[in-house]
Design an enzyme around this catalytic site. Structure first.
Site, PDB file in Angstrom:
ATOM      1  CG  ASP A 180      -1.785   1.242   1.296  1.00  0.00           C
ATOM      2  OD1 ASP A 180      -2.857   1.283   0.665  1.00  0.00           O
ATOM      3  OD2 ASP A 180      -1.383   2.206   1.982  1.00  0.00           O
TER       4      ASP A 180
ATOM      5  CB  ALA B  51      -3.003   1.808  -2.563  1.00  0.00           C
ATOM      6  CG  ASP B  52      -3.502  -2.797   0.481  1.00  0.00           C
ATOM      7  OD1 ASP B  52      -3.166  -3.254  -0.625  1.00  0.00           O
ATOM      8  OD2 ASP B  52      -2.808  -2.914   1.495  1.00  0.00           O
ATOM      9  CB  SER B  53      -9.268   0.217   1.457  1.00  0.00           C
ATOM     10  OG  SER B  53      -8.710  -0.238   2.674  1.00  0.00           O
TER      11      SER B  53
ATOM     12  N   GLY C   2      -9.601  -3.194  -3.424  1.00  0.00           N
ATOM     13  CA  GLY C   2     -10.605  -4.188  -3.054  1.00  0.00           C
ATOM     14  C   GLY C   2     -11.999  -3.777  -3.488  1.00  0.00           C
TER      15      GLY C   2
END
Length: 398
Positions: free
Chosen positions: A143, A171-173, A176
């Site tokens: 991230d 970035a991760d969330s 997803g």
């Protein structure tokens, strides 16, 4: 098989979750909360040297929150029979989600073409740091790396202090979320074509997409975004101010809000001030305007100003610590947090889905599973008897 169906919305669908860490589990959590039968597939203990990072602490709030409403099957995909079991599951599955580096699924023979040969209706969702092709295809991506490369760190923080990461995994969330949207879109399209497809999302693309108006300003207007601290880059007055007992946020952008704002503060003379005549001028002369506003705000409490401004229709709100967030009456009313009994005993608290469907809402039915908690029941459903299951345990396949 006693599947977990938290809602009727996605009850017909089965999802095989091969993902780990955050972006993939975030994606699959949405599907699970809306009723998909999610089987979380993870290596048996001791197989993956990185397992402590993504699977070992089953009791942690983070792991529980990411993996609720899922079942767990341990499977060593490096063993031929482990891969065979996975492919048996693929035959009747709707979605496979993975976030390996792109070359891993090809090496394992679990690329989209191979899966589609077994089940033409399968949807493979691949999540990666940089995409499935291109010069950075083999790079690992976390991230913070992508916050930096996607521009977020360059616009976050106080001017002059250098780049700052956001305090959450943007970035991760977001990846997803985008991947979940792609999966749902592919499921809808499959109703017309009868065919699955390959969905892929990357942290790099998602982070840049989250830059939204900041990126659009540069691409279309040549306006390079910079750090502006707690001020808004294009609106004023809008930002963080100090009352007599603490800080609060103000959002008085737009001419209507500006007029109401001046009336609340008893400063109607600002409406005829040439330097404050429109939004662009108020941004240009923000330092002076903010100083004048701060002099007024320092005379009363946060509660006073938040109430007065909101009553006038001007957006304003306190700056909470995380504990204060969950004590707010509106947060409680929305049911943002829910308590469930966990598999080891005791209770865990979970964040509910922020999207409400009136007929088929998401639900939290079960905490995250124990490591391989559902292995035997899933294998039994595939036709393995007790002796066969014991053999699989003994040889390290599950």
């Amino acid at each position: 098989m006693p599947s977990i169906h938290a809602s009727n919305a996605l009850q017909p669908f089965r999802v095989l979750d091969l993902s780990r860490v955050r972006a993939g589990p975030t994606c699959v959590r949405i599907l699970a909360d809306f009723g998909a039968d999610v089987i979380r597939i993870e290596p048996p203990k001791g197989v993956d040297p990185n397992e402590a990072m993504f699977a070992a602490d089953r009791w942690s709030g983070d792991f529980q929150n990411l993996n609720r409403n899922k079942r767990s099957l341990t499977l060593n995909l490096k063993k031929p029979e482990g891969k065979e079991i996975l492919l048996k599951l693929v035959r009747d599955a709707d979605v496979v989600v993975e976030n390996w580096r792109p070359n891993v699924k090809n090496r394992l023979g679990l690329d989209y073409e191979s899966l589609a040969a077994i089940n033409p209706r399968i949807i493979l969702a691949s999540i990666s740091g940089f995409g499935q092709t291109g010069p950075y295809v083999d790079r690992p991506g976390f991230d913070q790396i992508l916050q930096g490369m996607g521009g977020l760190m360059s616009v976050t923080g106080i001017p002059g202090q250098g780049p700052v990461r956001a305090g959450l995994a943007v970035a991760d969330s977001s990846t997803g979320l985008y991947a979940a949207i792609g999966i749902l879109t592919a499921l809808i399209e499959r109703q017309q074509s009868g065919k699955g497809q390959w969905v892929h999302a990357s942290l790099l693309h998602s982070q840049i997409a989250m830059m939204d108006f900041q990126a659009a300003r540069y691409l279309n207007d040549g306006d390079i975004p910079i750090q502006v601290g707690n001020n808004h880059p294009t609106s004023s007055p809008m930002g963080l101010f100090a009352a007599s007992d603490g800080n609060f946020n103000l959002g008085a952008s737009g001419e209507g809000n500006w007029i109401r704002f001046c009336n609340v503060l008893g400063k109607t003379e600002w409406l005829s001030e040439p330097e404050f005549a429109d939004e662009k001028l108020r941004v240009k002369h923000r330092a002076r305007l903010n100083g004048l506003i701060q002099d007024v705000f320092s005379t009363q409490t946060v509660d006073h100003w938040v109430e007065q401004l909101n009553n006038a229709g001007v957006p304003a709100g306190p700056v909470y610590t995380v504990p204060q967030v969950f004590e707010d009456p509106q947060v409680k009313h929305l049911g943002v947090a829910k308590t469930l009994s966990a598999w080891e005993g005791g209770e865990r608290q979970f964040i509910t889905q922020p999207v409400t469907l009136t007929r088929t809402p998401a639900h939290l039915e079960r905490s995250a599973p124990g490591w391989g908690e559902h292995t035997e029941e899933i294998l039994s459903d595939l036709g393995y008897d007790d002796q066969g299951i014991r053999r699989l345990y003994k040889d390290g396949t599950v």
